[in-house]
Design a protein around this motif. Structure first.
Motif, PDB file in Angstrom:
ATOM      1  N   LYS A  21       0.835  -1.191   0.000  1.00 36.74           N
ATOM      2  CA  LYS A  21       0.000   0.000   0.000  1.00 36.74           C
ATOM      3  C   LYS A  21       0.874   1.247   0.000  1.00 36.74           C
ATOM      4  CE  LYS A  21      -3.915  -2.110   2.423  1.00 36.74           C
ATOM      5  NZ  LYS A  21      -4.843  -1.988   3.579  1.00 36.74           N
ATOM      6  N   LEU A  22       0.337   2.326  -0.583  1.00 34.70           N
ATOM      7  CA  LEU A  22       1.045   3.596  -0.637  1.00 34.70           C
ATOM      8  C   LEU A  22       0.750   4.389   0.631  1.00 34.70           C
ATOM      9  CD1 LEU A  22       2.712   5.754  -2.179  1.00 34.70           C
ATOM     10  CD2 LEU A  22       0.557   6.541  -3.185  1.00 34.70           C
ATOM     11  N   ARG A  23       1.801   4.785   1.349  1.00 33.66           N
ATOM     12  CA  ARG A  23       1.641   5.565   2.575  1.00 33.66           C
ATOM     13  C   ARG A  23       2.164   6.977   2.357  1.00 33.66           C
ATOM     14  NH1 ARG A  23       3.370   3.006   8.202  1.00 33.66           N
ATOM     15  NH2 ARG A  23       1.503   1.819   7.633  1.00 33.66           N
ATOM     16  N   LEU A  24       1.269   7.961   2.542  1.00 33.80           N
ATOM     17  CA  LEU A  24       1.625   9.374   2.464  1.00 33.80           C
ATOM     18  C   LEU A  24       1.642   9.977   3.870  1.00 33.80           C
ATOM     19  CD1 LEU A  24      -0.627  10.410  -0.569  1.00 33.80           C
ATOM     20  CD2 LEU A  24       1.803   9.873  -0.621  1.00 33.80           C
ATOM     21  N   ASP A  25       2.254  11.150   3.998  1.00 33.76           N
ATOM     22  CA  ASP A  25       2.315  11.810   5.303  1.00 33.76           C
ATOM     23  C   ASP A  25       0.915  12.182   5.783  1.00 33.76           C
ATOM     24  OD1 ASP A  25       5.001  11.588   5.381  1.00 33.76           O
ATOM     25  OD2 ASP A  25       5.422  13.607   4.682  1.00 33.76           O
ATOM     26  N   LYS A  26       0.688  12.006   7.062  1.00 32.96           N
ATOM     27  CA  LYS A  26      -0.602  12.350   7.654  1.00 32.96           C
ATOM     28  C   LYS A  26      -0.704  13.865   7.817  1.00 32.96           C
ATOM     29  CE  LYS A  26      -3.335  11.554  11.830  1.00 32.96           C
ATOM     30  NZ  LYS A  26      -3.362  10.907  13.154  1.00 32.96           N
ATOM     31  N   PRO A  27      -1.736  14.514   7.245  1.00 33.43           N
ATOM     32  CA  PRO A  27      -1.891  15.966   7.368  1.00 33.43           C
ATOM     33  C   PRO A  27      -2.218  16.379   8.807  1.00 33.43           C
ATOM     34  CG  PRO A  27      -3.221  15.077   5.571  1.00 33.43           C
ATOM     35  CD  PRO A  27      -2.762  13.920   6.374  1.00 33.43           C
ATOM     36  N   LEU A  28      -1.887  17.602   9.136  1.00 39.31           N
ATOM     37  CA  LEU A  28      -2.197  18.121  10.466  1.00 39.31           C
ATOM     38  C   LEU A  28      -3.709  18.248  10.650  1.00 39.31           C
ATOM     39  CD1 LEU A  28       0.511  20.920  10.748  1.00 39.31           C
ATOM     40  CD2 LEU A  28       0.516  18.687  11.879  1.00 39.31           C
ATOM     41  N   GLY A  29      -4.179  17.903  11.821  1.00 43.85           N
ATOM     42  CA  GLY A  29      -5.598  18.049  12.129  1.00 43.85           C
ATOM     43  C   GLY A  29      -6.452  16.875  11.690  1.00 43.85           C
ATOM     44  N   ILE A  30      -5.846  15.861  11.062  1.00 40.53           N
ATOM     45  CA  ILE A  30      -6.603  14.688  10.618  1.00 40.53           C
ATOM     46  C   ILE A  30      -6.382  13.559  11.633  1.00 40.53           C
ATOM     47  CG2 ILE A  30      -6.901  12.982   8.795  1.00 40.53           C
ATOM     48  CD1 ILE A  30      -7.823  15.735   7.982  1.00 40.53           C
ATOM     49  N   LYS A  31      -7.478  12.999  12.176  1.00 50.02           N
ATOM     50  CA  LYS A  31      -7.368  11.950  13.188  1.00 50.02           C
ATOM     51  C   LYS A  31      -7.181  10.568  12.560  1.00 50.02           C
ATOM     52  CE  LYS A  31     -10.025  14.401  16.734  1.00 50.02           C
ATOM     53  NZ  LYS A  31     -11.205  14.353  17.631  1.00 50.02           N
ATOM     54  N   THR A  32      -8.029  10.258  11.572  1.00 48.42           N
ATOM     55  CA  THR A  32      -7.931   8.939  10.934  1.00 48.42           C
ATOM     56  C   THR A  32      -7.256   9.096   9.578  1.00 48.42           C
ATOM     57  OG1 THR A  32     -10.159   9.245  10.021  1.00 48.42           O
ATOM     58  CG2 THR A  32      -9.964   8.060  12.101  1.00 48.42           C
ATOM     59  N   TRP A  33      -6.299   8.239   9.318  1.00 51.43           N
ATOM     60  CA  TRP A  33      -5.524   8.328   8.070  1.00 51.43           C
ATOM     61  C   TRP A  33      -5.186   6.911   7.620  1.00 51.43           C
ATOM     62  CZ3 TRP A  33      -5.120  11.728   4.557  1.00 51.43           C
ATOM     63  CH2 TRP A  33      -4.065  11.763   3.647  1.00 51.43           C
ATOM     64  N   TYR A  34      -5.399   6.609   6.347  1.00 55.19           N
ATOM     65  CA  TYR A  34      -5.249   5.245   5.848  1.00 55.19           C
ATOM     66  C   TYR A  34      -4.228   5.187   4.708  1.00 55.19           C
ATOM     67  CZ  TYR A  34      -9.713   4.810   8.288  1.00 55.19           C
ATOM     68  OH  TYR A  34     -10.701   4.842   9.236  1.00 55.19           O
ATOM     69  N   ASP A  35      -3.620   4.011   4.583  1.00 54.92           N
ATOM     70  CA  ASP A  35      -2.767   3.763   3.425  1.00 54.92           C
ATOM     71  C   ASP A  35      -3.633   3.489   2.201  1.00 54.92           C
ATOM     72  OD1 ASP A  35      -0.612   4.035   5.091  1.00 54.92           O
ATOM     73  OD2 ASP A  35      -0.387   1.882   5.447  1.00 54.92           O
ATOM     74  N   ILE A  36      -3.083   3.761   1.026  1.00 49.01           N
ATOM     75  CA  ILE A  36      -3.834   3.634  -0.226  1.00 49.01           C
ATOM     76  C   ILE A  36      -3.458   2.318  -0.894  1.00 49.01           C
ATOM     77  CG2 ILE A  36      -4.326   4.697  -2.462  1.00 49.01           C
ATOM     78  CD1 ILE A  36      -3.312   7.352  -1.206  1.00 49.01           C
ATOM     79  N   SER A  37      -4.442   1.459  -1.106  1.00 50.68           N
ATOM     80  CA  SER A  37      -4.191   0.178  -1.765  1.00 50.68           C
ATOM     81  C   SER A  37      -4.427   0.322  -3.270  1.00 50.68           C
ATOM     82  CB  SER A  37      -5.104  -0.904  -1.198  1.00 50.68           C
ATOM     83  OG  SER A  37      -6.460  -0.559  -1.385  1.00 50.68           O
ATOM     84  N   PHE A  38      -3.672  -0.417  -4.052  1.00 51.90           N
ATOM     85  CA  PHE A  38      -3.844  -0.407  -5.504  1.00 51.90           C
ATOM     86  C   PHE A  38      -3.307  -1.723  -6.070  1.00 51.90           C
ATOM     87  CE2 PHE A  38       0.135   1.596  -4.420  1.00 51.90           C
ATOM     88  CZ  PHE A  38       1.053   1.075  -5.334  1.00 51.90           C
ATOM     89  N   LYS A  39      -3.785  -2.050  -7.263  1.00 51.43           N
ATOM     90  CA  LYS A  39      -3.416  -3.314  -7.894  1.00 51.43           C
ATOM     91  C   LYS A  39      -1.959  -3.283  -8.348  1.00 51.43           C
ATOM     92  CE  LYS A  39      -8.058  -4.381  -9.585  1.00 51.43           C
ATOM     93  NZ  LYS A  39      -8.882  -4.653 -10.791  1.00 51.43           N
TER      94      LYS A  39
END
Length: 284
Positions: A27-45
């Protein structure tokens, strides 16, 4: 310099770049933005098949969809030598080579081009009616997004065809002969200009050239004035004057566009196959 100016929400493309992106568990993991509580990795084929050093990732939003460009630095493995050679004769809508034909303008693209023409007319009509205010209306922005979406589909389909075909050529052959076409001069005629532009002659040569250099294969360019279409591949006779074969055949001898009849030895061949054999004779 003052405050930063943010891009307009109506701009066709919004995006940013980051060198801190990672591929974790497919999965692709990007930096978690400020002020965001829930943050998920991006899955792709196909994420698990990716290998190499991940470089600067570009993330952008276009036509209501999000895209990520993931460049990897990898080692190129050399292709095995085959001692085979081939020639490619470029035509409007297809490529001819020793194994057959590759269609660059398949039938499902015709529907997309019709839709593109429809959206272009709609946008032009809106600009005529509303002048400079047209580009700021919501309907104009929506129609432009539809037009861009179809342009992207067309580009993806044709690029996929070019990449697969060039990969097959450099994998199966050591020497590849192509024509050195002057595309700009050929586009001066209104009859074939649109078809030439859609056939991606220049893009095909560009991709084939750098792939051949990667895998240590040789691309041979035929001279611009080499008469591959007019020469008989069996006896070497070259047609001149009124005997020449044109896009619509030969009016004097009433031959079809795909026919080649030699008036010296009497050979009857397919025009494109004859051109391929003439190009192949350059590396015989």
């Amino acid at each position: 310099w003052g405050k930063p100016k943010f891009k307009s929400k109506k701009a066709p493309r919004q995006g940013f770049k980051t060198d801190r992106a990672k591929i974790i568990n497919g999965k692709l993991r990007l930096d978690k933005p400020l002020g965001i509580k829930t943050w998920y990795d991006i899955s792709f084929k196909g994420a698990k098949a990716l290998d190499g050093d991940l470089k600067v990732v570009s993330v952008y939003r276009e036509n209501g969809k999000y895209w990520a460009s993931l460049p990897f630095e990898v080692e190129i493995t050399k292709k095995d030598k085959t001692s085979n050679k081939t020639a490619v004769d470029t035509n409007v809508g297809y490529f001819n080579y020793t194994e057959g034909k590759v269609n660059t303008l398949p039938n499902h693209l015709k529907k997309l081009y019709k839709r593109i023409k429809h959206y272009q007319r709609q946008l032009a009509r809106k600009r005529v009616v509303n002048e400079n205010k047209a580009t700021k209306t919501n309907n104009y922005v929506k129609t432009r997004a539809k037009l861009q979406r179809d342009y992207r589909k067309v580009a993806n389909i044709q690029h996929d065809i070019i990449y697969k075909f060039t990969t097959k050529l450099v994998s199966d052959y050591d020497k590849i002969v192509i024509e050195d076409l002057d595309v700009k001069k050929m586009q001066m005629t209104h009859v074939a200009s649109k078809g030439l532009q859609r056939s991606l002659f220049g893009y095909f040569r560009q991709v084939l050239t750098y792939k051949a250099s990667w895998y240590d294969k040789e691309v041979v360019l035929a001279d611009k004035y080499y008469p591959s279409t007019q020469r008989c591949s069996e006896c070497g006779y070259i047609k001149t004057g009124e005997d020449k074969v044109g896009l619509d055949g030969n009016r004097k001898h009433k031959t079809k566009h795909n026919e080649y009849i030699c008036y010296e030895c009497g050979a009857i061949m397919d025009r494109d196959e004859n051109a391929v054999m003439n190009l192949l004779n350059l590396v015989a």
